[in-house]
Structure formats: C-alpha cells, structure tokens
Design a protein around this motif. Structure first.
Motif, PDB file in Angstrom:
ATOM      1  N   SER A 113      13.505 -20.669   9.468  1.00 23.04           N
ATOM      2  CA  SER A 113      12.121 -20.244   9.740  1.00 23.04           C
ATOM      3  C   SER A 113      12.009 -19.685  11.148  1.00 23.04           C
ATOM      4  O   SER A 113      11.371 -18.645  11.373  1.00 23.04           O
ATOM      5  N   ARG A 114      12.642 -20.364  12.116  1.00 15.71           N
ATOM      6  CA  ARG A 114      12.544 -19.905  13.509  1.00 15.71           C
ATOM      7  C   ARG A 114      13.284 -18.590  13.709  1.00 15.71           C
ATOM      8  O   ARG A 114      12.821 -17.705  14.431  1.00 15.71           O
ATOM      9  N   LEU A 115      14.451 -18.451  13.086  1.00 13.05           N
ATOM     10  CA  LEU A 115      15.187 -17.190  13.207  1.00 13.05           C
ATOM     11  C   LEU A 115      14.433 -16.035  12.565  1.00 13.05           C
ATOM     12  O   LEU A 115      14.449 -14.910  13.065  1.00 13.05           O
ATOM     13  N   SER A 116      13.776 -16.314  11.450  1.00 16.81           N
ATOM     14  CA  SER A 116      13.029 -15.265  10.755  1.00 16.81           C
ATOM     15  C   SER A 116      11.913 -14.710  11.636  1.00 16.81           C
ATOM     16  O   SER A 116      11.564 -13.529  11.555  1.00 16.81           O
ATOM     17  N   ALA A 117      11.339 -15.587  12.457  1.00 14.18           N
ATOM     18  CA  ALA A 117      10.216 -15.163  13.291  1.00 14.18           C
ATOM     19  C   ALA A 117      10.618 -14.882  14.734  1.00 14.18           C
ATOM     20  O   ALA A 117       9.778 -14.505  15.549  1.00 14.18           O
TER      21      ALA A 117
END
Length: 409
Positions: A222-226
């Motif tokens: 989730s953090r990498l996606s954003a």
C-alpha cells in the motif's frame, strides 16, 4: 548431476560437485595463485581476496546493471524468451545505478529502519514458537522445511500485506528464480522455469496492487503504491520489480543463514556448547556464521570502462564476480579464518555487501536468525543430526541446504 567441465575450462575445479558442496579449499587456492582470475567456465573475472572485493564494492566504475550484460552472453532467441525475467530484474534496486538506485532505495529505506525491524521482534518470536510447537511432539524436524523456510516467508509476506496461506506460492515462484540467478549450468528448461515464476508472481502482484489501490492499508505494498520520492512515482514495472525483490531478498538469504548456522554448530560441538553456556553470544554467533559459511557467496558487477583490479587490466563491459565467500575466509583479514569462533569480535565480513548497495534487509535477517537459533537451542538442548549428510542446494550465488533433518530430544 551436472557433467564435469574439461580441466582447461575449469582448471581450479570451481564447478566440480565436491566444490559446490565445499568451495573453501578452491577459494584458498585462488587467493594464493590467481586472486584476480578470468574463469572461462563463468566467462567472468573472479576477485577472491578481501581487499579486492571490498575495493570493488566501493568502485563506481563497476556497474550493478547486470541485465545489460546478458546481450553479450546469450543468443537473440534466448534473450527474447527471457524478456519477462530481464525486464523485472532490470528494475530491482540491486541491479541499478544512480540515480535510479537512489530513488528506489529511498522508497524502501523507510520500510526497513532499525525501529521498524525491532518492532517486529514480538511477532517474529511468536512465529518461531508456533513453528517449533508444531514439530516438538514428533521429536524431530527438518530445519529448512519446518523453520528456516517458512519463518522469513511469513514475515516478509506480512510486511507486504499478503495472505499467509499464499506463502507456498511465493516460495515456489522464488525458487524458480533462484535456479536462474545462481545456476551452475544454463538450460532451456531453466530459462522456461524462471519465466514461469516471474510471470506468475507479477500476475499475482498486479491483483494485490489493484486491491490495495482501492482499499489501502498499512502494509508495504500500500505504501509503495502511493509513494513518491523526489517528485517521481514508481512506474508499474518498478512497483512489480520492487515487490519481487522484497519477496525474494526478504527470505532466501535468511533461510540459508538459519540452516547454515544450525549446521555449523552441529559440526562444531565446542562452539555449540559455548553458545549454550553463553546465550548472550547469539549476536556474535550469527555474525560469525555470516562470515564462516556465507549464505551469499558472490555478487556480480560490470565494468563501465577499462580499469585495473588487483594488478590486472580488465576491459570495459566485462563481468566481475565479487567472491564474498572467499573474501570472508581471507587470512589477511581474519585470523584463523577456517575456524568457527562464535565469540569472534573483529568481524567485518562482506556478506551483506558494502557501500550504496548494502543489503537493506540485513537487520531483519539478523533478527530472525538470532531469534530462530536462540529459541531452537534453548528449547531443545539435545539437538543433534538425524540421518545422513544433509543435502546442499546446488547454486553458485546462494549457499544453503535443501533439507537439514535433526532430532530434537
């Protein structure tokens, strides 16, 4: 079993089956006779002395863009077949140089800080206890299948936010890639397997990423996606490649480290007794195993210009292999290098690399190994071998076991 190479192609016997089981005598001979040596069998320059390997890690003229070198080594038809694999590897932070490496590593640095790692201690300990509880009634276990393999896969899967029940898929796909990255012989079947593994893993990750974009969480995907670093979002391929790297790097080294640690201690009962009497020596014991029987035996680089290494002129575009396993046994750096000493203090081994590409997951791997080994020895003080000689994985880059059966009583 691989067919032995002619002596003139592999004069030091580096690729002989017995050397794959125990490469250290060959390393010693190379350090003494040909410390900077061009291997016809590997079509690469081998660095075996500590000082040369350390210098190579720090030399900006040695590029990590290894995928660009495949064009000179493989026929066009094979390169086309391998496109999915090479495309994925090309965006690994491990195989990039600045400025791409700086950006990609910056995104991952936040996920593997010492604080984040230390906060995982209770969860890792709970997983170790759970895995050992499952095998305790039988009085025996396979250290690899029952502990060293599942533990880091579960930990890294939870960091990424992946379902625990999928760990067998993740491990299977990773194993397909391991064979390709450290193969002693390349074959069409090996290439096809690597492609299947990468394609399957990317298809799986695309579905997970799409779900996280709809419903983001606190997990790493989730953090990498954003994530945004230096004003640039990750491309889709960079995101897929980074997730693949985290999955692969987050467990393969740790699995081999735990297995190598148990094996080394069982082979050196005096050191096992030291560790039993002095549990506080667990930290230095893991560092010593990282040096003594490194789970990562080599890293590779490409020369970006003509240069001199260890007195040898090496042209631009050549592959240079940093023989970490040899450097870690160099008597010029380590007194009595072939002796396992769990109390060894001055232990600046090179297992996790050096410089800009130092392994991000090193603190996590160390913590998992310390907790796994310490708990295993505390709960089962009568730990001993079971059966015959344990089976090593046949791999030039990663050193570990396919199985390691032990008795717990």
């Amino acid at each position: 079993m691989s067919t032995p190479l002619p002596p003139d192609v592999d004069p030091f016997g580096l690729l002989k089956p017995e050397s794959l089981q125990n490469p250290y005598p060959v390393y010693a001979r190379l350090r003494a006779e040909a410390p900077v040596y061009f291997s016809e069998a590997l079509r690469a320059w081998l660095l075996t002395r500590y000082e040369d390997v350390l210098a190579a890690f720090r030399d900006p003229r040695l590029s990590s863009r290894l995928t660009s070198g495949y064009g000179k080594l493989l026929p066009p038809a094979v390169l086309e077949q391998l496109t999915p694999v090479l495309r994925n590897l090309a965006s690994w932070a491990l195989f990039t140089d600045r400025p791409e490496h700086t950006r990609l590593r910056g995104l991952l640095n936040k996920a593997f800080t010492p604080k984040v790692t230390e906060n995982l201690r209770p969860r890792i300990q709970a997983l170790v206890d759970e895995l050992l509880d499952a095998v305790a009634p039988a009085g025996r276990m396979d250290v690899i299948a029952d502990l060293a393999s599942p533990l880091p896969v579960i930990v890294i899967g939870e960091l990424l936010g992946l379902p625990r029940e999928d760990r067998h898929l993740l491990k299977a796909w990773s194993d397909m890639l391991v064979g390709f990255l450290g193969a002693t012989r390349v074959t069409p079947e090996l290439f096809a397997e690597a492609v299947r593994g990468i394609v399957s893993m990317e298809d799986y990750l695309r579905q997970v990423i799409a779900e996280r974009r709809k419903r983001p969480g606190e997990d790493l995907i989730s953090r990498l996606s954003a994530a945004e670093e230096q004003g640039s979002l990750l491309s889709e391929q960079e995101l897929l490649s980074t997730c693949t790297l985290v999955l692969f790097g987050g467990h393969e080294t740790t699995t081999n480290l735990i297995g190598n640690a148990v094996n080394a201690l069982l082979e050196h009962p005096d050191q096992l007794e030291v560790l039993r009497r002095e549990p506080g020596a667990g930290v230095s014991a893991i560092e010593e195993v990282l040096r003594f029987d490194s789970p990562v035996q080599r890293q590779m680089r490409l020369t970006s210009e003509d240069l001199e290494l260890g007195g040898q002129r090496i042209p631009k575009g050549q592959t240079v292999v940093l023989m970490i396993g040899s450097a870690n046994r160099d008597p010029a750096q380590f007194p009595e290098p072939d002796r396992l000493d769990v109390r060894r203090q001055d232990n600046r081994h090179l297992t996790f690399g050096m410089g800009a590409h130092f392994c991000l997951g090193a603190p996590l791997g160390r913590l998992e190994a310390q907790l796994a080994l310490g708990t295993l020895l505390r709960r089962f003080p009568g730990l001993k071998r079971s059966g015959g000689t344990p089976h090593r994985v046949e791999n030039l880059s990663l050193r570990g076991f396919a199985s390691l059966p032990v008795q717990l009583a």
